[in-house]
Design an enzyme around this catalytic site. Structure first.
Site, mmCIF file in Angstrom:
data_model
loop_
_atom_site.group_PDB
_atom_site.id
_atom_site.type_symbol
_atom_site.label_atom_id
_atom_site.label_comp_id
_atom_site.label_asym_id
_atom_site.label_seq_id
_atom_site.Cartn_x
_atom_site.Cartn_y
_atom_site.Cartn_z
ATOM 1 C CG ASN A 9 -51.171 2.497 -34.913
ATOM 2 O OD1 ASN A 9 -51.128 2.907 -36.039
ATOM 3 N ND2 ASN A 9 -52.217 1.548 -34.415
ATOM 4 C CD1 TRP A 10 -47.876 8.380 -34.916
ATOM 5 C CD2 TRP A 10 -47.499 9.616 -36.814
ATOM 6 N NE1 TRP A 10 -46.536 9.101 -34.473
ATOM 7 C CE2 TRP A 10 -46.546 9.796 -35.794
ATOM 8 C CE3 TRP A 10 -47.572 10.102 -37.792
ATOM 9 C CZ2 TRP A 10 -45.328 10.719 -35.945
ATOM 10 C CZ3 TRP A 10 -46.457 11.157 -38.110
ATOM 11 C CH2 TRP A 10 -45.239 11.219 -37.135
ATOM 12 C CE LYS A 11 -55.096 3.359 -33.373
ATOM 13 N NZ LYS A 11 -56.239 2.976 -32.340
ATOM 14 C CG HIS A 96 -54.418 -1.967 -35.356
ATOM 15 N ND1 HIS A 96 -55.591 -1.611 -35.197
ATOM 16 C CD2 HIS A 96 -53.792 -1.349 -34.494
ATOM 17 C CE1 HIS A 96 -56.020 -0.891 -33.926
ATOM 18 N NE2 HIS A 96 -54.572 -0.677 -33.740
ATOM 19 C CD GLU A 98 -58.026 1.114 -35.106
ATOM 20 O OE1 GLU A 98 -57.188 1.565 -35.866
ATOM 21 O OE2 GLU A 98 -58.167 1.581 -33.689
ATOM 22 C CD GLU A 168 -52.768 -2.547 -30.389
ATOM 23 O OE1 GLU A 168 -52.407 -1.529 -29.985
ATOM 24 O OE2 GLU A 168 -53.254 -2.452 -31.426
ATOM 25 N N GLY A 174 -58.529 3.287 -27.792
ATOM 26 C CA GLY A 174 -59.073 4.567 -27.956
ATOM 27 C C GLY A 174 -60.349 4.894 -27.001
ATOM 28 C CB SER A 214 -56.476 3.542 -23.160
ATOM 29 O OG SER A 214 -57.521 3.484 -23.931
ATOM 30 N N GLY A 235 -51.470 4.520 -29.510
ATOM 31 C CA GLY A 235 -52.333 5.235 -30.587
ATOM 32 C C GLY A 235 -52.209 6.597 -30.408
ATOM 33 N N GLY A 236 -53.411 7.133 -29.542
ATOM 34 C CA GLY A 236 -53.540 8.391 -29.214
ATOM 35 C C GLY A 236 -52.377 9.194 -28.678
HETATM 36 P P1 PGA Z 1 -54.824 3.819 -28.339
HETATM 37 O O1 PGA Z 1 -54.483 2.852 -29.586
HETATM 38 O O2 PGA Z 1 -53.499 3.756 -27.436
HETATM 39 O O3 PGA Z 1 -55.401 4.912 -28.934
HETATM 40 O O4 PGA Z 1 -55.789 3.168 -27.562
HETATM 41 C C1 PGA Z 1 -53.628 1.660 -29.450
HETATM 42 C C2 PGA Z 1 -53.736 0.941 -30.839
HETATM 43 O O5 PGA Z 1 -54.427 0.806 -31.463
HETATM 44 O O6 PGA Z 1 -52.554 0.768 -31.454
#
Ligand code: PGA
Length: 251
Positions: A9-11, A96, A98, A168, A174, A214, A235-236
């Site tokens: 997930n590149w966001k 998601h 967010e 999640e 993050g 994470s 994500g990251g």
């Molecule tokens: P993260 O994000 O791996 O940076 O914690 C995961 C996500 O939000 O899908």
């Protein structure tokens, strides 16, 4: 049986040029490997068509990070499920945390998005998860159950079978703070039981439930070794090819 999946997930990261370069790097890395899981990257809308033209989707699936809750019309700035599908993408992340938190996504809008995604042959990666306060008050089981019931349990068993779930915990996204493998397994098993109670054991056993928050090369192996953890939403660590491949190689 259910698939193991590692999805990035590149966001809201990478310019178009950076995104194409990263996708090409991941594509190249997969060409030279036998991955023991499906691999997907979910990228910004602006990047979809260009990346679709550069990657081998038999080895690297492509998805969007969201889609609109309407099919078309006067919704300035929105991107519809048919538009996403027309780029060549075949997955879409929905719900998601967010988007729920910053853009006010509700169960009602999510039901509409899921329906449109399925109509357009996109595979939803449907996200659920509790915030820290809910976990501390031992409410995480109820929260996650309600998110699944309200967002997805209107679906037929056949349509539910097309959904990928991603658990999640918001406190782990993050933050560098990962759920332990035991915490992940406990709630993944609960999620599978919740699905089984509604759709039966066979549908539940065929549902891929990804962990997100994470996840990185150093903890992926332990998480993925758990029987109910079928992969990760990353994500990251999806923004660096070597880290992403380190997670793919955990299977
Ligand atoms: P993260 O994000 O791996 O940076 O914690 C995961 C996500 O939000 O899908």
């Amino acid at each position: 049986m259910r698939k193991n999946i590692v999805a990035g997930n590149w966001k809201m990261n990478t310019t178009l040029q950076e995104g194409i370069a990263l996708a090409e790097e991941v594509n190249e890395a997969l060409a030279g490997r036998k991955a023991n899981c499906d691999v997907v990257i979910c990228v910004p809308f602006t990047h979809l068509a260009s990346i679709a033209a550069k990657i081998n989707q038999e080895k690297l699936g492509l998805g969007a990070e969201n889609c609109a809750d309407h099919e078309k019309g006067a919704y300035t700035g929105e991107v519809s499920a048919p538009m996403v599908a027309s780029t060549g993408a075949t997955y879409v992340i929905l719900g998601h945390s967010e988007r729920r938190q910053y853009y006010g996504e509700t169960a009602e809008t999510l039901r509409a998005k899921v329906a449109l995604a399925l109509e357009n042959k996109l595979t939803p990666i449907f996200c659920i998860g509790e915030v820290l306060e809910e976990r501390e008050n031992n409410k995480h089981f109820d929260v996650v159950k309600a998110q699944i019931e309200e967002g997805l349990f209107n679906l037929s068993a056949e349509d539910f079978g097309k959904i990928i779930l991603a658990y999640e915990p918001v406190w782990a996204i993050g933050t560098g703070k990962t759920a332990t493998a035991d915490q992940a397994e406990e709630i993944h098993a609960f999620i599978r039981k919740t699905v089984a109670e509604k759709y039966g054991q066979e549908v539940a056993d065929n549902t891929s439930i990804l962990y997100g928050g994470s996840c990185k090369p150093s903890n992926a192996k332990e998480l993925f070794a758990k029987p109910d953890v079928d992969g990760g939403l990353i994500g990251g660590a999806a923004l660096k090819c070597a880290d992403f491949m380190g997670i793919v190689d955990a299977f």
